[in-house]
Design a protein around this motif. Sequence first.
Motif, PDB file in Angstrom:
ATOM      1  N   LEU A  78      37.354  36.041  50.073  1.00 55.29           N
ATOM      2  CA  LEU A  78      38.293  37.161  50.139  1.00 55.29           C
ATOM      3  C   LEU A  78      39.318  37.085  49.021  1.00 55.29           C
ATOM      4  CD1 LEU A  78      38.898  37.382  53.997  1.00 55.29           C
ATOM      5  CD2 LEU A  78      37.481  38.885  52.576  1.00 55.29           C
ATOM      6  N   ALA A  79      39.806  35.882  48.739  1.00 55.28           N
ATOM      7  CA  ALA A  79      40.776  35.721  47.651  1.00 55.28           C
ATOM      8  C   ALA A  79      40.151  36.087  46.311  1.00 55.28           C
ATOM      9  CB  ALA A  79      41.301  34.286  47.622  1.00 55.28           C
ATOM     10  N   ALA A  80      38.904  35.665  46.093  1.00 52.00           N
ATOM     11  CA  ALA A  80      38.222  35.989  44.840  1.00 52.00           C
ATOM     12  C   ALA A  80      38.014  37.490  44.685  1.00 52.00           C
ATOM     13  CB  ALA A  80      36.883  35.260  44.780  1.00 52.00           C
ATOM     14  N   ALA A  81      37.708  38.167  45.798  1.00 51.11           N
ATOM     15  CA  ALA A  81      37.457  39.609  45.751  1.00 51.11           C
ATOM     16  C   ALA A  81      38.730  40.408  45.496  1.00 51.11           C
ATOM     17  CB  ALA A  81      36.813  40.070  47.057  1.00 51.11           C
ATOM     18  N   LEU A  82      39.851  39.931  45.998  1.00 51.79           N
ATOM     19  CA  LEU A  82      41.087  40.715  45.951  1.00 51.79           C
ATOM     20  C   LEU A  82      42.027  40.336  44.813  1.00 51.79           C
ATOM     21  CD1 LEU A  82      41.904  40.758  49.779  1.00 51.79           C
ATOM     22  CD2 LEU A  82      40.797  42.557  48.425  1.00 51.79           C
ATOM     23  N   ALA A  83      41.831  39.171  44.210  1.00 51.81           N
ATOM     24  CA  ALA A  83      42.817  38.671  43.249  1.00 51.81           C
ATOM     25  C   ALA A  83      42.626  39.192  41.834  1.00 51.81           C
ATOM     26  CB  ALA A  83      42.786  37.139  43.231  1.00 51.81           C
ATOM     27  N   THR A  84      41.484  39.810  41.538  1.00 47.96           N
ATOM     28  CA  THR A  84      41.192  40.192  40.160  1.00 47.96           C
ATOM     29  C   THR A  84      42.208  41.167  39.588  1.00 47.96           C
ATOM     30  OG1 THR A  84      38.841  39.904  40.642  1.00 47.96           O
ATOM     31  CG2 THR A  84      39.412  41.069  38.619  1.00 47.96           C
ATOM     32  N   PHE A  85      42.528  42.202  40.338  1.00 52.58           N
ATOM     33  CA  PHE A  85      43.450  43.216  39.817  1.00 52.58           C
ATOM     34  C   PHE A  85      44.867  42.681  39.603  1.00 52.58           C
ATOM     35  CE2 PHE A  85      40.073  46.018  41.352  1.00 52.58           C
ATOM     36  CZ  PHE A  85      39.966  46.890  40.276  1.00 52.58           C
ATOM     37  N   PRO A  86      45.457  41.912  40.534  1.00 53.94           N
ATOM     38  CA  PRO A  86      46.771  41.330  40.256  1.00 53.94           C
ATOM     39  C   PRO A  86      46.780  40.444  39.014  1.00 53.94           C
ATOM     40  CG  PRO A  86      46.283  41.180  42.590  1.00 53.94           C
ATOM     41  CD  PRO A  86      45.037  41.659  41.924  1.00 53.94           C
ATOM     42  N   TRP A  87      45.724  39.681  38.803  1.00 51.83           N
ATOM     43  CA  TRP A  87      45.671  38.817  37.626  1.00 51.83           C
ATOM     44  C   TRP A  87      45.566  39.630  36.340  1.00 51.83           C
ATOM     45  CZ3 TRP A  87      47.415  34.256  37.066  1.00 51.83           C
ATOM     46  CH2 TRP A  87      47.352  33.309  38.091  1.00 51.83           C
ATOM     47  N   ILE A  88      44.846  40.743  36.391  1.00 51.06           N
ATOM     48  CA  ILE A  88      44.756  41.593  35.205  1.00 51.06           C
ATOM     49  C   ILE A  88      46.127  42.166  34.861  1.00 51.06           C
ATOM     50  CG2 ILE A  88      43.869  43.807  34.374  1.00 51.06           C
ATOM     51  CD1 ILE A  88      41.202  43.092  35.545  1.00 51.06           C
ATOM     52  N   ARG A  89      46.897  42.540  35.893  1.00 49.73           N
ATOM     53  CA  ARG A  89      48.269  43.021  35.634  1.00 49.73           C
ATOM     54  C   ARG A  89      49.137  41.891  35.077  1.00 49.73           C
ATOM     55  NH1 ARG A  89      47.228  46.150  40.372  1.00 49.73           N
ATOM     56  NH2 ARG A  89      48.123  44.560  41.733  1.00 49.73           N
ATOM     57  N   ALA A  90      48.924  40.679  35.585  1.00 51.38           N
ATOM     58  CA  ALA A  90      49.671  39.537  35.053  1.00 51.38           C
ATOM     59  C   ALA A  90      49.307  39.293  33.599  1.00 51.38           C
ATOM     60  CB  ALA A  90      49.375  38.285  35.886  1.00 51.38           C
ATOM     61  N   GLY A  91      48.037  39.448  33.269  1.00 55.33           N
ATOM     62  CA  GLY A  91      47.602  39.278  31.887  1.00 55.33           C
ATOM     63  C   GLY A  91      48.222  40.294  30.960  1.00 55.33           C
ATOM     64  N   ALA A  92      48.368  41.528  31.445  1.00 52.49           N
ATOM     65  CA  ALA A  92      48.989  42.558  30.625  1.00 52.49           C
ATOM     66  C   ALA A  92      50.464  42.266  30.375  1.00 52.49           C
ATOM     67  CB  ALA A  92      48.827  43.918  31.310  1.00 52.49           C
ATOM     68  N   ARG A  93      51.119  41.612  31.325  1.00 53.23           N
ATOM     69  CA  ARG A  93      52.552  41.319  31.187  1.00 53.23           C
ATOM     70  C   ARG A  93      52.810  40.010  30.452  1.00 53.23           C
ATOM     71  NH1 ARG A  93      56.438  41.984  36.330  1.00 53.23           N
ATOM     72  NH2 ARG A  93      55.820  44.132  35.825  1.00 53.23           N
ATOM     73  N   LEU A  94      52.063  38.976  30.770  1.00 50.65           N
ATOM     74  CA  LEU A  94      52.318  37.651  30.210  1.00 50.65           C
ATOM     75  C   LEU A  94      51.447  37.325  29.011  1.00 50.65           C
ATOM     76  CD1 LEU A  94      52.493  35.590  33.549  1.00 50.65           C
ATOM     77  CD2 LEU A  94      54.414  36.522  32.232  1.00 50.65           C
ATOM     78  N   GLY A  95      50.336  38.037  28.863  1.00 52.68           N
ATOM     79  CA  GLY A  95      49.352  37.676  27.858  1.00 52.68           C
ATOM     80  C   GLY A  95      48.273  36.801  28.477  1.00 52.68           C
ATOM     81  N   LYS A  96      47.107  36.813  27.874  1.00 50.08           N
ATOM     82  CA  LYS A  96      45.981  36.068  28.445  1.00 50.08           C
ATOM     83  C   LYS A  96      46.212  34.563  28.419  1.00 50.08           C
ATOM     84  CE  LYS A  96      42.368  39.463  27.398  1.00 50.08           C
ATOM     85  NZ  LYS A  96      43.199  40.446  26.668  1.00 50.08           N
ATOM     86  N   ALA A  97      46.790  34.040  27.330  1.00 48.24           N
ATOM     87  CA  ALA A  97      46.958  32.589  27.206  1.00 48.24           C
ATOM     88  C   ALA A  97      47.903  32.042  28.274  1.00 48.24           C
ATOM     89  CB  ALA A  97      47.467  32.238  25.811  1.00 48.24           C
ATOM     90  N   ARG A  98      49.052  32.661  28.443  1.00 48.05           N
ATOM     91  CA  ARG A  98      50.002  32.187  29.456  1.00 48.05           C
ATOM     92  C   ARG A  98      49.458  32.404  30.863  1.00 48.05           C
ATOM     93  NH1 ARG A  98      56.056  34.005  27.327  1.00 48.05           N
ATOM     94  NH2 ARG A  98      56.049  32.707  25.435  1.00 48.05           N
ATOM     95  N   SER A  99      48.768  33.508  31.062  1.00 47.44           N
ATOM     96  CA  SER A  99      48.176  33.759  32.374  1.00 47.44           C
ATOM     97  C   SER A  99      47.088  32.733  32.680  1.00 47.44           C
ATOM     98  CB  SER A  99      47.596  35.176  32.426  1.00 47.44           C
ATOM     99  OG  SER A  99      48.612  36.141  32.268  1.00 47.44           O
ATOM    100  N   LEU A 100      46.328  32.347  31.661  1.00 51.94           N
ATOM    101  CA  LEU A 100      45.314  31.314  31.838  1.00 51.94           C
ATOM    102  C   LEU A 100      45.968  29.999  32.261  1.00 51.94           C
ATOM    103  CD1 LEU A 100      42.429  30.187  31.576  1.00 51.94           C
ATOM    104  CD2 LEU A 100      42.869  29.874  29.123  1.00 51.94           C
TER     105      LEU A 100
END
Length: 399
Positions: A252-274
Amino acid sequence: MKTISSDRRFLLSGALLLAVAMGVGRFAYTPLLPVMERDVGLTVGGAGALASSNLLGYLIGAGLAMAPFTHRNRLLIVRWAIVSVVVTTALMAADSTFWLLLRFVTGVGSALVLVFVSSIVLERAAHHHQYSWPPLVFSGIGVGVAFSGLAVPIFVRMSGSRAAWIGIACISVIAVGLTVRYFIDDTRPAKPLHSPIEQNLPKHRKTFVWLSAVYTGEAVAYIIPATFLAAIVSRMSSIARYADLAWVLVGLAAALATFPWIRAGARLGKARSLALALGVQAVGIVAPILGGGVFPVVIAALTLGGTFMAITLFATGLAREIFPDRTSAAISRLTVLYALGQMIGPLIATQLALRTGTYDVALLMAGTIAGIAAITTLITVHEPQPEANVSPAQPPALT
């Protein structure tokens, strides 16, 4: 309206293909592992061997998927590969003589489905400027994981692990059989580049080297709880009954977490989000050994499921930005290194468990590796400059 309807069927079919190939073909083994230990006497060493055989198959399949000749027939390969995943899953109910071979073939099929479904979805999404499509389809992996966590105990109560292998395979046949015809490949695939990745490297070569090291370490770290979580929980007498639920939470976490992480990537950048995702995962991996009870296991399940997809998205997205003209070569290298890391992880964890009688040392090692990877990412992995000419709206590839 007709186009919208066909798009929805395409997305549903793609999500179900990934759910079966990964959630069932790759990860149904995790909730079945403690049951097989009980029903058929599967040993710790045998469990590790089966996991590594499956991951070796994944490595071979990923390598085949990167060969130029396979791209010309990728839709046909997807259909045959998903059939191989379902058939070999069902055959796990047979005699243990062929288990290693069956898990190997399942791994090959899973990798072929994942790589080609991902590439078809990414290309069609870019063609239609629908950048929300990839996360929707990739969430199917989490749905498949959750399904395996829910279905396995139901079938086990009917007639043990053998019934579970056959049951999840039968449901997979129905799900894929009703929808696979809607998964089409009507976008011209990108022409694979044959030049070695070492030639004419841009100035971000060192970044890619560090990214490769981080991604390989992540594979070693995450695959240990991803393979043995249910077995670990089942050995905790006070919470053993929650082993299946823990795996459902991962899905369930894997299915639901993708979109929040994509928003985090847009705000923080991919490297920091990684780096953030790696740090969160490190904490979750060691949670079960820092305290007993249900809460640490819930933390472990949610952080594992909530980060491993994001880490793949960010890492491969960075690879695309570092090598915009040789994306296939860059992602191919990351895929192979990731597969190698996944093979190594269960082997090490098995040896540590055999020597210590517990998975605690293996979890501590995995959490340490993930933590080091997070720190290394912060220090060494940086976003390429805008001259890389990669659109920020373009979603990262998943391999």
